[in-house]
Write a protein that holds these residues in place. Structure first.
Motif, mmCIF file in Angstrom:
data_model
loop_
_atom_site.group_PDB
_atom_site.id
_atom_site.type_symbol
_atom_site.label_atom_id
_atom_site.label_comp_id
_atom_site.label_asym_id
_atom_site.label_seq_id
_atom_site.Cartn_x
_atom_site.Cartn_y
_atom_site.Cartn_z
ATOM 1 N N ARG A 195 3.798 -2.377 -6.737
ATOM 2 C CA ARG A 195 4.574 -3.601 -6.831
ATOM 3 C C ARG A 195 6.000 -3.355 -6.349
ATOM 4 O O ARG A 195 6.639 -2.374 -6.704
ATOM 5 C CB ARG A 195 4.568 -4.078 -8.287
ATOM 6 N N ARG A 196 6.493 -4.249 -5.522
ATOM 7 C CA ARG A 196 7.838 -4.084 -4.965
ATOM 8 C C ARG A 196 8.891 -4.012 -6.071
ATOM 9 O O ARG A 196 9.858 -3.254 -5.976
ATOM 10 C CB ARG A 196 8.157 -5.238 -4.015
ATOM 11 N N SER A 197 8.688 -4.785 -7.149
ATOM 12 C CA SER A 197 9.655 -4.758 -8.247
ATOM 13 C C SER A 197 9.701 -3.380 -8.914
ATOM 14 O O SER A 197 10.743 -2.960 -9.427
ATOM 15 C CB SER A 197 9.310 -5.836 -9.282
ATOM 16 N N LEU A 225 7.073 6.413 -10.124
ATOM 17 C CA LEU A 225 6.721 5.136 -9.516
ATOM 18 C C LEU A 225 5.380 4.682 -10.075
ATOM 19 O O LEU A 225 4.454 5.489 -10.196
ATOM 20 C CB LEU A 225 6.640 5.297 -7.985
ATOM 21 N N LYS A 226 5.257 3.388 -10.425
ATOM 22 C CA LYS A 226 4.015 2.852 -10.997
ATOM 23 C C LYS A 226 3.109 2.328 -9.895
ATOM 24 O O LYS A 226 3.580 1.909 -8.836
ATOM 25 C CB LYS A 226 4.330 1.727 -11.989
ATOM 26 N N ALA A 227 1.802 2.330 -10.158
ATOM 27 C CA ALA A 227 0.840 1.798 -9.192
ATOM 28 C C ALA A 227 -0.423 1.372 -9.923
ATOM 29 O O ALA A 227 -0.671 1.775 -11.065
ATOM 30 C CB ALA A 227 0.507 2.859 -8.142
ATOM 31 N N SER A 249 0.851 -1.191 0.000
ATOM 32 C CA SER A 249 0.000 0.000 0.000
ATOM 33 C C SER A 249 0.883 1.236 0.000
ATOM 34 O O SER A 249 2.108 1.147 0.147
ATOM 35 C CB SER A 249 -0.889 0.007 1.244
ATOM 36 N N VAL A 250 0.258 2.420 -0.143
ATOM 37 C CA VAL A 250 1.021 3.671 -0.105
ATOM 38 C C VAL A 250 1.700 3.838 1.253
ATOM 39 O O VAL A 250 2.869 4.225 1.343
ATOM 40 C CB VAL A 250 0.100 4.873 -0.404
ATOM 41 N N ILE A 251 0.976 3.509 2.321
ATOM 42 C CA ILE A 251 1.536 3.653 3.675
ATOM 43 C C ILE A 251 2.734 2.729 3.854
ATOM 44 O O ILE A 251 3.776 3.121 4.400
ATOM 45 C CB ILE A 251 0.467 3.357 4.738
#
Length: 255
Positions: free
Chosen positions: A57-59, A45-47, A21-23
């Motif tokens: 995504r962590r990647s 940053l992609k979301a 999540s954003v947090i």
């Protein structure tokens, strides 16, 4: 210790999560949530957004660092210092600024004013000394001839030192230092106390100034604006400070 344990526990919760999540992303990067939203808005940053929730995504977080631009330092480039070429002797400073030698060495030391030793004689940076005295208002008050010491004021007006300092501060009385002693402009002090009348400023009319300095009206107004010359309106007429205009066109040359 407790804070470190709390952070460790929070990290373990997301350590193996593929989507954050954003947090959680903000926690991972040790920044505020607003910073993450700014990254998303700028496309750094992609979301993915689904049902009002944002998943990162962590990647994609890793990719943000893999494709990062080369770091640009915000520090200002160092300016090459010009070598000092002009110096005063101690005697020259004492004579020009009327200060005692012991106090002079004190201000040189406290203000880290550059100095050098040539054949056993001390020479002090001219520009640094002049700048110091300009900052302390020395040049501003060279036309003031009469001064009160604190002791003079205490004796003449029966004021305590605290009352004097409060009064001169409130009324912005010009002051100067000589060694450890402080002096206050006598006339300004007496005006503030009501024992003397302020010096009446003299003014030129526009026509008088144009005629005396042989300039056009437009040129005159340009000088007034550019040099912040004091002016006042008297009825339909503009009056211009005589002292300031004289100093502009006929500056006093001091050695």
């Amino acid at each position: 210790m407790q804070e470190m344990e709390r952070l460790s526990a929070e990290y373990k919760k997301i350590e193996h999560k593929e989507f954050l999540s954003v947090i959680e992303t903000a926690f991972l990067l040790s920044v505020e949530r607003t910073t993450i939203y700014r990254y998303l808005k700028r496309g750094r940053l992609k979301a993915v957004q689904m049902d009002g929730k944002t998943f990162i995504r962590r990647s994609d977080i890793d990719a943000m660092f893999d494709n990062a631009q080369e770091y640009q330092s915000k520090a200002k480039p160092s300016v090459e210092q010009k070598p000092l070429t002009e110096f005063y002797t101690i005697e020259e400073i004492k004579e020009k600024y009327n200060v005692k030698e012991s106090w002079l060495y004190k201000i040189i030391r406290e203000n880290e004013i550059p100095k050098t030793l040539i054949r056993g004689k001390s020479y002090i940076s001219k520009s640094h000394i002049d700048k110091y005295f300009e900052k302390t208002g020395y040049n501003e008050h060279q036309d003031i001839e009469e001064w009160y010491s604190v002791e003079d004021i205490m004796q003449k007006y029966g004021l305590t030192t605290n009352a004097i300092y409060s009064f001169v501060s409130e009324n912005q009385i010009p002051k100067k230092r000589d060694g450890r002693k402080t002096f206050y402009a006598k006339h300004d002090f007496e005006v503030a106390k009501g024992y003397a009348k302020p010096v009446q400023e003299e003014y030129y009319s526009v026509q008088e100034a144009m005629q005396k300095f042989d300039i056009t009206r437009d040129a005159l107004y340009h000088y007034i604006k550019y040099h912040n010359i004091t002016k006042m309106k008297e009825g339909r007429y503009i009056k211009i400070s005589k002292t300031e205009l004289d100093n502009l066109f006929n500056p006093q040359i001091t050695q």
